[in-house]
Design a protein around this motif. Structure first.
Motif, PDB file in Angstrom:
ATOM      1  N   PHE A  39       1.370 -17.145 -65.342  1.00 38.73           N
ATOM      2  CA  PHE A  39       1.692 -18.284 -66.209  1.00 38.73           C
ATOM      3  C   PHE A  39       0.501 -19.235 -66.327  1.00 38.73           C
ATOM      4  CE2 PHE A  39       3.422 -22.622 -66.824  1.00 38.73           C
ATOM      5  CZ  PHE A  39       3.794 -22.461 -68.144  1.00 38.73           C
ATOM      6  N   SER A  40      -0.150 -19.500 -65.224  1.00 43.60           N
ATOM      7  CA  SER A  40      -1.310 -20.389 -65.233  1.00 43.60           C
ATOM      8  C   SER A  40      -2.406 -19.863 -66.161  1.00 43.60           C
ATOM      9  CB  SER A  40      -1.838 -20.546 -63.807  1.00 43.60           C
ATOM     10  OG  SER A  40      -3.014 -21.306 -63.798  1.00 43.60           O
ATOM     11  N   MET A  41      -2.670 -18.577 -66.090  1.00 44.63           N
ATOM     12  CA  MET A  41      -3.691 -17.972 -66.953  1.00 44.63           C
ATOM     13  C   MET A  41      -3.273 -18.024 -68.419  1.00 44.63           C
ATOM     14  SD  MET A  41      -4.892 -14.732 -64.665  1.00 44.63           S
ATOM     15  CE  MET A  41      -6.233 -14.285 -65.777  1.00 44.63           C
ATOM     16  N   ALA A  42      -1.999 -17.737 -68.686  1.00 46.07           N
ATOM     17  CA  ALA A  42      -1.503 -17.768 -70.060  1.00 46.07           C
ATOM     18  C   ALA A  42      -1.551 -19.187 -70.621  1.00 46.07           C
ATOM     19  CB  ALA A  42      -0.083 -17.219 -70.116  1.00 46.07           C
ATOM     20  N   LEU A  43      -1.151 -20.159 -69.807  1.00 43.89           N
ATOM     21  CA  LEU A  43      -1.163 -21.554 -70.241  1.00 43.89           C
ATOM     22  C   LEU A  43      -2.585 -22.006 -70.568  1.00 43.89           C
ATOM     23  CD1 LEU A  43       0.339 -24.241 -70.656  1.00 43.89           C
ATOM     24  CD2 LEU A  43       0.050 -24.669 -68.206  1.00 43.89           C
ATOM     25  N   GLU A  44      -3.511 -21.652 -69.716  1.00 47.43           N
ATOM     26  CA  GLU A  44      -4.916 -22.000 -69.960  1.00 47.43           C
ATOM     27  C   GLU A  44      -5.404 -21.414 -71.286  1.00 47.43           C
ATOM     28  OE1 GLU A  44      -9.199 -21.059 -67.900  1.00 47.43           O
ATOM     29  OE2 GLU A  44      -7.478 -21.347 -66.571  1.00 47.43           O
ATOM     30  N   MET A  86      -3.307  -5.954 -50.404  1.00 46.79           N
ATOM     31  CA  MET A  86      -2.943  -6.197 -51.793  1.00 46.79           C
ATOM     32  C   MET A  86      -4.103  -6.909 -52.491  1.00 46.79           C
ATOM     33  SD  MET A  86       0.361  -8.298 -53.268  1.00 46.79           S
ATOM     34  CE  MET A  86      -0.011  -9.943 -52.720  1.00 46.79           C
ATOM     35  N   THR A  87      -4.758  -6.185 -53.397  1.00 46.15           N
ATOM     36  CA  THR A  87      -5.837  -6.755 -54.191  1.00 46.15           C
ATOM     37  C   THR A  87      -5.392  -6.768 -55.642  1.00 46.15           C
ATOM     38  OG1 THR A  87      -7.459  -5.845 -52.669  1.00 46.15           O
ATOM     39  CG2 THR A  87      -8.262  -6.572 -54.813  1.00 46.15           C
ATOM     40  N   LEU A  88      -5.012  -7.929 -56.123  1.00 42.73           N
ATOM     41  CA  LEU A  88      -4.504  -8.034 -57.485  1.00 42.73           C
ATOM     42  C   LEU A  88      -5.612  -8.366 -58.463  1.00 42.73           C
ATOM     43  CD1 LEU A  88      -1.200 -10.017 -56.901  1.00 42.73           C
ATOM     44  CD2 LEU A  88      -1.492  -7.565 -57.177  1.00 42.73           C
ATOM     45  N   THR A  89      -5.524  -7.759 -59.638  1.00 44.52           N
ATOM     46  CA  THR A  89      -6.425  -8.106 -60.733  1.00 44.52           C
ATOM     47  C   THR A  89      -5.566  -8.562 -61.903  1.00 44.52           C
ATOM     48  OG1 THR A  89      -6.453  -5.803 -61.488  1.00 44.52           O
ATOM     49  CG2 THR A  89      -8.263  -6.509 -60.061  1.00 44.52           C
ATOM     50  N   PHE A  90      -6.052  -9.562 -62.594  1.00 45.34           N
ATOM     51  CA  PHE A  90      -5.363 -10.141 -63.752  1.00 45.34           C
ATOM     52  C   PHE A  90      -6.303 -10.034 -64.933  1.00 45.34           C
ATOM     53  CE2 PHE A  90      -3.569 -12.002 -60.000  1.00 45.34           C
ATOM     54  CZ  PHE A  90      -2.226 -12.184 -60.274  1.00 45.34           C
ATOM     55  N   GLN A  91      -5.811  -9.468 -66.042  1.00 43.79           N
ATOM     56  CA  GLN A  91      -6.657  -9.338 -67.224  1.00 43.79           C
ATOM     57  C   GLN A  91      -5.798  -9.100 -68.452  1.00 43.79           C
ATOM     58  OE1 GLN A  91      -8.905  -5.885 -65.951  1.00 43.79           O
ATOM     59  NE2 GLN A  91      -7.673  -4.532 -67.210  1.00 43.79           N
ATOM     60  N   ASP A  92      -6.425  -9.187 -69.617  1.00 44.98           N
ATOM     61  CA  ASP A  92      -5.722  -8.857 -70.846  1.00 44.98           C
ATOM     62  C   ASP A  92      -5.311  -7.394 -70.807  1.00 44.98           C
ATOM     63  OD1 ASP A  92      -6.092 -11.392 -71.782  1.00 44.98           O
ATOM     64  OD2 ASP A  92      -7.473 -10.856 -73.387  1.00 44.98           O
ATOM     65  N   MET A  93      -4.171  -7.108 -71.396  1.00 44.90           N
ATOM     66  CA  MET A  93      -3.719  -5.728 -71.507  1.00 44.90           C
ATOM     67  C   MET A  93      -4.779  -4.926 -72.258  1.00 44.90           C
ATOM     68  SD  MET A  93      -0.265  -4.220 -73.366  1.00 44.90           S
ATOM     69  CE  MET A  93      -0.807  -4.666 -75.026  1.00 44.90           C
ATOM     70  N   LEU A  94      -5.150  -3.804 -71.695  1.00 40.59           N
ATOM     71  CA  LEU A  94      -6.145  -2.943 -72.315  1.00 40.59           C
ATOM     72  C   LEU A  94      -5.479  -2.006 -73.313  1.00 40.59           C
ATOM     73  CD1 LEU A  94      -8.119  -1.988 -69.073  1.00 40.59           C
ATOM     74  CD2 LEU A  94      -8.686  -3.778 -70.752  1.00 40.59           C
ATOM     75  N   LYS A  95      -6.235  -1.608 -74.309  1.00 40.70           N
ATOM     76  CA  LYS A  95      -5.734  -0.630 -75.276  1.00 40.70           C
ATOM     77  C   LYS A  95      -5.316   0.604 -74.486  1.00 40.70           C
ATOM     78  CE  LYS A  95      -7.195   1.590 -79.557  1.00 40.70           C
ATOM     79  NZ  LYS A  95      -6.519   0.944 -80.654  1.00 40.70           N
ATOM     80  N   GLY A  96      -4.121   1.099 -74.751  1.00 43.78           N
ATOM     81  CA  GLY A  96      -3.614   2.256 -74.035  1.00 43.78           C
ATOM     82  C   GLY A  96      -2.690   1.910 -72.877  1.00 43.78           C
ATOM     83  N   GLU A  97      -2.609   0.630 -72.503  1.00 41.86           N
ATOM     84  CA  GLU A  97      -1.726   0.224 -71.401  1.00 41.86           C
ATOM     85  C   GLU A  97      -0.321  -0.160 -71.866  1.00 41.86           C
ATOM     86  OE1 GLU A  97      -4.497  -1.443 -67.814  1.00 41.86           O
ATOM     87  OE2 GLU A  97      -3.929  -2.900 -69.359  1.00 41.86           O
TER      88      GLU A  97
END
Length: 160
Positions: A100-105, A1-12
């Protein structure tokens, strides 16, 4: 399991909407009247998400396992969670805590003087939010057929 966290991209928006609907149907919808289910599904339509982000009203952070969408958190005006869903097979693996941690930051960095993050929790999600440090601020309410408990995550200090 390799998770990536990022802003929603246009088209997602479609993939985010589908993930939210799948988790919602399994865990939240059973506690709601038909009116609430219909109201929520209008709210999470891809066009509605696209519009909120495009107008700068909100941001969305996604969690993906490869190309599979497995989690999402969406915040309005850097202070209110309006979507927070993790696919069932990725629950209890730290995905929600990381989102949540990323959003809070991000919220703390963008909104000077931020004192808290609010959410209207479904009955199912109450213990999840409590484990993240949220506390109920009012008793459960029903609005447009949607059961929710207003909650607050209090920010007590500056970025530390």
């Amino acid at each position: 399991m390799t998770l990536t966290f990022q802003d929603m991209l246009k088209g997602e928006e479609e993939a985010v909407s589908q993930l939210v609907e799948m988790v919602f149907d399994g865990f939240v919808a059973p506690d709601l009247a038909d009116e609430g289910v219909e109201e929520f599904k209008r709210f999470i339509a891809p066009e509605a998400l696209r519009e909120k982000v495009a107008e700068g009203e909100a941001f969305v952070i996604t969690a993906k396992d490869g190309s599979d969408m497995v989690g999402v958190v969406a915040i309005r005006e850097y202070q209110h969670i309006f979507l927070f869903f993790v696919r069932e097979d990725f629950q209890r693996k730290g995905v929600a805590r990381r989102l949540f941690s990323m959003a809070l930051e991000r919220c703390r960095g963008e909104k000077t003087g931020l004192t808290g993050i609010t959410v209207n929790s479904s009955p199912y999600a109450l213990p999840i939010y409590e484990s993240l440090g949220f506390v109920a601020t009012e008793p459960e309410k029903v609005k447009n057929g949607i059961r929710h408990t207003p909650m607050l995550y209090e920010i007590r200090d500056s970025l530390t």
